[in-house]
Design a protein around this motif. Structure first.
Motif, PDB file in Angstrom:
ATOM      1  N   ILE A 100       0.821  -1.203   0.000  1.00 23.43           N
ATOM      2  CA  ILE A 100       0.000   0.000   0.000  1.00 23.43           C
ATOM      3  C   ILE A 100       0.858   1.257   0.000  1.00 23.43           C
ATOM      4  O   ILE A 100       0.453   2.289  -0.577  1.00 23.43           O
ATOM      5  CB  ILE A 100      -0.982  -0.008   1.195  1.00 23.43           C
ATOM      6  N   MET A 103       1.808   2.044  -3.562  1.00 20.26           N
ATOM      7  CA  MET A 103       0.607   2.512  -4.255  1.00 20.26           C
ATOM      8  C   MET A 103       0.306   3.968  -3.893  1.00 20.26           C
ATOM      9  O   MET A 103      -0.013   4.781  -4.766  1.00 20.26           O
ATOM     10  CB  MET A 103      -0.580   1.611  -3.913  1.00 20.26           C
ATOM     11  N   HIS A 130      -5.597  -6.994  -6.336  1.00 21.97           N
ATOM     12  CA  HIS A 130      -6.735  -7.880  -6.055  1.00 21.97           C
ATOM     13  C   HIS A 130      -6.954  -8.795  -7.262  1.00 21.97           C
ATOM     14  O   HIS A 130      -7.922  -8.658  -8.011  1.00 21.97           O
ATOM     15  CB  HIS A 130      -7.953  -7.031  -5.710  1.00 21.97           C
ATOM     16  N   LEU A 147      -9.466  -6.800  -1.324  1.00 24.13           N
ATOM     17  CA  LEU A 147      -9.698  -5.365  -1.320  1.00 24.13           C
ATOM     18  C   LEU A 147     -10.172  -4.934   0.066  1.00 24.13           C
ATOM     19  O   LEU A 147     -11.171  -5.438   0.579  1.00 24.13           O
ATOM     20  CB  LEU A 147     -10.747  -5.014  -2.377  1.00 24.13           C
ATOM     21  N   GLU A 151      -7.255   0.267   0.441  1.00 25.99           N
ATOM     22  CA  GLU A 151      -7.197   0.404  -1.012  1.00 25.99           C
ATOM     23  C   GLU A 151      -8.408   1.176  -1.542  1.00 25.99           C
ATOM     24  O   GLU A 151      -8.293   1.994  -2.460  1.00 25.99           O
ATOM     25  CB  GLU A 151      -7.132  -0.965  -1.695  1.00 25.99           C
TER      26      GLU A 151
END
Length: 377
Positions: A100, A103, A130, A147, A151
């Motif tokens: 994460i 991201m 995912h 998920l 996210e």
């Protein structure tokens, strides 16, 4: 303000002749076909076929940089420079399956550059995490996951342009897909071993894309149409196509284009760091990816994205697959624009960004113009 005159121009849908158009602050302000050349002597003459700049919704890297490895504004500028020389004037930088933090850093970088160059960096594509274990390809086992709220919050940010998320229907629920779509996120299915029925349910929940059709998804067979069958069958679904002649056989590409039409097939590169550079390998989460001829592969031979450029994808589609010139250009311009619901890109008309390419008779680029030429120059 700058005036241009094009003998022949494809506006994203139609071939026009003798077009006089003006650009001011990166936006087309006037656009007049069938203009007498004698009245346009003051304008810059564009010799060749003028078309909208190419739109690529899946760009993992380029210019020697992999976005996951360096999720920064500097990396995005490098990627823009690398791909712009091959006609890509609008892109979705793509973060593939990762933790994460990577991201979020990628999203922060996109927010930074999108604010300065909304015509070039139009948003972000999260390809994973995912996804299906069975069809993960090069995606990392360690980061495949369900998920969660973390996210979901990231995907629904409003400062990163258009967000696209690739998911496996067997890894997320239809309720989650619907929630994402309701928040303005474009959902695409990919890296999935879903059944036809699971995939159709995802489309009915609001998913509108199929990520790199044929690759990393359950195939079309006689009694199990799979994801490929569902994507070709559903009228509202757009399909990305890596047309490097390695990911998809030209005959399969031709069949997909006949089934969906140029209005629903999008040419993409799925480009990795080597695209537009002289490097021949890169590292993704500790795994070496090698350039072997015209492909990128893991040690075991698994295809790992591509080093394709949009100009090559366009030529392959016209010259190898045998699609006519205008349908080919549509799949690289106005079709991905429609998928992204962004009429300012992939078109040449009043109000569109002044992104365009000029092609010679062999469909080779002779020049590229970008609405924000100072960005990443």
């Amino acid at each position: 303000m700058t005036d241009y005159f094009a003998d022949t121009l494809f506006d994203g849908h139609t071939l026009l002749n003798n077009v006089l158009f003006s650009e001011d602050k990166g936006v087309i302000t006037t656009f007049t076909p069938d203009t007498s050349p004698a009245t346009a002597q003051h304008a810059t003459h564009l010799a060749g076929l003028v078309a909208p700049g190419f739109v690529d919704i899946q760009v993992n890297g380029g210019g020697g940089v992999q976005f996951n490895d360096k999720p920064s504004a500097e990396a995005l500028h490098t990627m823009v420079r690398a791909h712009r020389q091959f006609g890509t004037t609008s892109m979705l930088p793509t973060i593939i399956t990762d933790d994460i933090d990577i991201m979020r850093r990628g999203a922060d970088a996109v927010a930074n550059v999108h604010a300065a160059d909304p015509s070039g960096i139009v948003g972000i594509h999260f390809e994973g995490p995912h996804l299906s274990q069975a069809k993960k390809g090069m995606h990392s086992d360690a980061h495949l996951r369900p998920l969660t709220d973390a996210e979901m919050t990231l995907f629904c940010r409003k400062d990163i342009g258009q967000v696209m998320v690739t998911v496996a229907p067997e890894a997320v629920s239809c309720e989650q897909i619907n929630a994402l779509v309701s928040a303005g996120v474009i959902v695409s299915v990919g890296h999935t071993n879903a059944t036809f029925e699971q995939c159709m349910a995802a489309f009915e929940a609001g998913a509108t894309g199929a990520t790199h059709l044929f690759n990393a998804m359950s195939p079309l067979t006689s009694r199990a149409p799979g994801v490929v069958g569902a994507a070709l069958y559903h009228d509202n679904v757009y399909c990305g196509l890596i047309n490097d002649t390695h990911h998809v056989h030209p005959a399969s590409a031709a069949l997909a284009i006949r089934a969906k039409g140029a209005q629903k097939i999008m040419l993409i590169t799925d480009a990795m760091a080597p695209a537009g550079s002289d490097i021949d390998y890169f590292v993704y989460q500790g795994v070496n990816v090698y350039q072997r001829g015209e492909t990128l592969n893991l040690e075991d031979g698994t295809l790992a994205g591509s080093n394709l450029t949009m100009s090559e994808a366009v030529r392959n589609t016209r010259d190898v697959v045998g699609v006519d010139a205008w349908a080919t250009l549509q799949m690289a311009t106005s079709t991905p624009s429609a998928f992204l619901n962004n009429p300012q890109i992939g078109h040449l008309n009043v109000g569109a960004w002044a992104n365009f390419v000029v092609l010679d008779d062999n469909f080779r680029l002779t020049s590229v113009a970008a609405a924000c030429p100072h960005i990443a120059s």
